[in-house]
Scaffold this motif. Sequence first.
Motif, PDB file in Angstrom:
ATOM      1  N   VAL A 193      -1.069  -0.245  -5.285  1.00 36.73           N
ATOM      2  CA  VAL A 193      -0.095   0.159  -4.277  1.00 36.73           C
ATOM      3  C   VAL A 193       1.246   0.486  -4.918  1.00 36.73           C
ATOM      4  O   VAL A 193       1.613  -0.067  -5.954  1.00 36.73           O
ATOM      5  CB  VAL A 193       0.123  -0.932  -3.200  1.00 36.73           C
ATOM      6  CG1 VAL A 193      -1.193  -1.296  -2.519  1.00 36.73           C
ATOM      7  CG2 VAL A 193       0.794  -2.164  -3.790  1.00 36.73           C
ATOM      8  N   LEU A 194       1.953   1.404  -4.277  1.00 35.36           N
ATOM      9  CA  LEU A 194       3.363   1.658  -4.542  1.00 35.36           C
ATOM     10  C   LEU A 194       4.095   1.152  -3.306  1.00 35.36           C
ATOM     11  O   LEU A 194       4.100   1.804  -2.262  1.00 35.36           O
ATOM     12  CB  LEU A 194       3.603   3.146  -4.778  1.00 35.36           C
ATOM     13  CG  LEU A 194       5.050   3.582  -5.007  1.00 35.36           C
ATOM     14  CD1 LEU A 194       5.656   2.887  -6.228  1.00 35.36           C
ATOM     15  CD2 LEU A 194       5.146   5.098  -5.154  1.00 35.36           C
ATOM     16  N   ALA A 195       4.694  -0.042  -3.421  1.00 37.07           N
ATOM     17  CA  ALA A 195       5.230  -0.762  -2.263  1.00 37.07           C
ATOM     18  C   ALA A 195       6.717  -0.499  -2.108  1.00 37.07           C
ATOM     19  O   ALA A 195       7.527  -0.915  -2.940  1.00 37.07           O
ATOM     20  CB  ALA A 195       4.964  -2.258  -2.410  1.00 37.07           C
TER      21      ALA A 195
ATOM     22  N   SER B  27       8.224   3.409   2.573  1.00 37.06           N
ATOM     23  CA  SER B  27       6.889   3.994   2.512  1.00 37.06           C
ATOM     24  C   SER B  27       5.996   3.127   1.643  1.00 37.06           C
ATOM     25  O   SER B  27       6.476   2.307   0.861  1.00 37.06           O
ATOM     26  CB  SER B  27       6.942   5.411   1.921  1.00 37.06           C
ATOM     27  OG  SER B  27       7.736   6.269   2.715  1.00 37.06           O
ATOM     28  N   VAL B  28       4.699   3.334   1.763  1.00 39.86           N
ATOM     29  CA  VAL B  28       3.745   2.668   0.880  1.00 39.86           C
ATOM     30  C   VAL B  28       2.590   3.622   0.617  1.00 39.86           C
ATOM     31  O   VAL B  28       2.103   4.293   1.529  1.00 39.86           O
ATOM     32  CB  VAL B  28       3.242   1.331   1.467  1.00 39.86           C
ATOM     33  CG1 VAL B  28       2.583   1.525   2.823  1.00 39.86           C
ATOM     34  CG2 VAL B  28       2.299   0.624   0.493  1.00 39.86           C
ATOM     35  N   ILE B  29       2.207   3.700  -0.650  1.00 43.43           N
ATOM     36  CA  ILE B  29       1.038   4.469  -1.044  1.00 43.43           C
ATOM     37  C   ILE B  29      -0.023   3.487  -1.515  1.00 43.43           C
ATOM     38  O   ILE B  29       0.251   2.616  -2.345  1.00 43.43           O
ATOM     39  CB  ILE B  29       1.365   5.462  -2.184  1.00 43.43           C
ATOM     40  CG1 ILE B  29       2.505   6.403  -1.780  1.00 43.43           C
ATOM     41  CG2 ILE B  29       0.113   6.234  -2.583  1.00 43.43           C
ATOM     42  CD1 ILE B  29       2.204   7.292  -0.599  1.00 43.43           C
TER      43      ILE B  29
ATOM     44  N   ILE C 172       0.371   5.947   3.395  1.00 42.61           N
ATOM     45  CA  ILE C 172      -0.780   6.797   3.099  1.00 42.61           C
ATOM     46  C   ILE C 172      -1.764   6.039   2.224  1.00 42.61           C
ATOM     47  O   ILE C 172      -1.374   5.395   1.246  1.00 42.61           O
ATOM     48  CB  ILE C 172      -0.329   8.088   2.386  1.00 42.61           C
ATOM     49  CG1 ILE C 172       0.573   8.911   3.314  1.00 42.61           C
ATOM     50  CG2 ILE C 172      -1.522   8.914   1.935  1.00 42.61           C
ATOM     51  CD1 ILE C 172       1.285  10.051   2.629  1.00 42.61           C
ATOM     52  N   ALA C 173      -3.042   6.105   2.574  1.00 46.34           N
ATOM     53  CA  ALA C 173      -4.104   5.481   1.785  1.00 46.34           C
ATOM     54  C   ALA C 173      -5.082   6.546   1.313  1.00 46.34           C
ATOM     55  O   ALA C 173      -5.536   7.375   2.106  1.00 46.34           O
ATOM     56  CB  ALA C 173      -4.838   4.424   2.605  1.00 46.34           C
ATOM     57  N   LEU C 174      -5.393   6.516   0.022  1.00 40.58           N
ATOM     58  CA  LEU C 174      -6.380   7.418  -0.570  1.00 40.58           C
ATOM     59  C   LEU C 174      -7.489   6.571  -1.172  1.00 40.58           C
ATOM     60  O   LEU C 174      -7.220   5.585  -1.856  1.00 40.58           O
ATOM     61  CB  LEU C 174      -5.741   8.273  -1.658  1.00 40.58           C
ATOM     62  CG  LEU C 174      -6.735   9.166  -2.391  1.00 40.58           C
ATOM     63  CD1 LEU C 174      -6.615  10.594  -1.911  1.00 40.58           C
ATOM     64  CD2 LEU C 174      -6.557   9.099  -3.893  1.00 40.58           C
ATOM     65  N   ALA C 175      -8.739   6.928  -0.895  1.00 38.74           N
ATOM     66  CA  ALA C 175      -9.878   6.192  -1.443  1.00 38.74           C
ATOM     67  C   ALA C 175     -10.806   7.146  -2.175  1.00 38.74           C
ATOM     68  O   ALA C 175     -11.011   8.287  -1.742  1.00 38.74           O
ATOM     69  CB  ALA C 175     -10.634   5.477  -0.328  1.00 38.74           C
TER      70      ALA C 175
END
Length: 348
Positions: A202-204, A233-235, A274-277
């Motif tokens: 994560v980028l918190a 934001s959080v990635i 935003i979440a990427l899997a």
Amino acid sequence: MSSELVSPSRSLGLICGSMPVGPNNRITDVSDVTVGHFTLIDGDQRTGFTAVLPHQDNLFREKLPAAVEVINGFGKSAGLVQVDELGSLETPILLTNTFGVGTGVNYLIRRAVSENPEIGRSTGTVNPLVMECNDGYLSDIQAMALTETDACAAVEAASEDFEQGSVGAGTGMSAFGFKGGIGSASRVFELAGQGYTLGALVLANFGRPGDLVLPDGRMPHPKDFRQSEERGSVIIVLATDAPLESRQLKRVAKRAGAGLARLGAFYGNGSGDIALAFSTAQRIMHFEECDVIARDIIAEDKIDLLFRAAAETTQEAVLNAMIASPAMRGRARNKRPSLADWCTANEA
């Protein structure tokens, strides 16, 4: 090495969920995945790049199934539309500050073209994937100080062993009024007698001060904060070696939001969440010779294991990002305190 020794949150007795963790409790417990950082701390600069390499071969030629879930779309990332449409990943993933996205895009395009001269000539173009958070509270974001050379340095530094906290893209980030940054965690599970791993990075840079809920129920309240609304934001990047296709990966990515909610986040109006899997289990050939291809995927009624793993790893990765980050002072003498210091001074 025991995961108890490599997890900042677990070193303070903060346990997220009940699933067993991977050997290093990081996203790189998923085989072939590596992470690298470039960190810039100079004058008013507190910024950088973090690179996630999903595998070590040519990603344009050997893509991976992927999906994106936009939890709240206040963000300026690049490449998400094509990932959502085609369900594949074809470059390394770069994380950076909001005004570094274009620089990261240019670097990834140049890198892909150098490895694949046919891009834009005899075959299609390439989809560079860069995601961002705004580090402007602690860093002079208007300076646009990051270069393509810095992005390259993050990619070239990628390894299984990487730092967490105020490094790379996480250098100038904030979370819940404390210092934020880069964090990671992993979980292991079995399907049909075979072991699999799901990891998160994560980028918190999110969360309203005073809303954070620790796994033991405490609610830290940072002192001397100026921000009262949710504007960060959080990635979240999720990787697994379990065989999933893009639709299933989108379902898994959606569950990262449960991990954020456990921490007290409510996805505010000004938050880009935003979440990427992606899955490393099977590759998608750019120059595919067959008209019809076969894929293994897990049975839908077994996917709850991955849902739980996504929630637990996201929650723990955010805590690791915060606890691994010492207090920092940056642009305009702005300061973010350390969650680790708060936990030490307010033991449960």
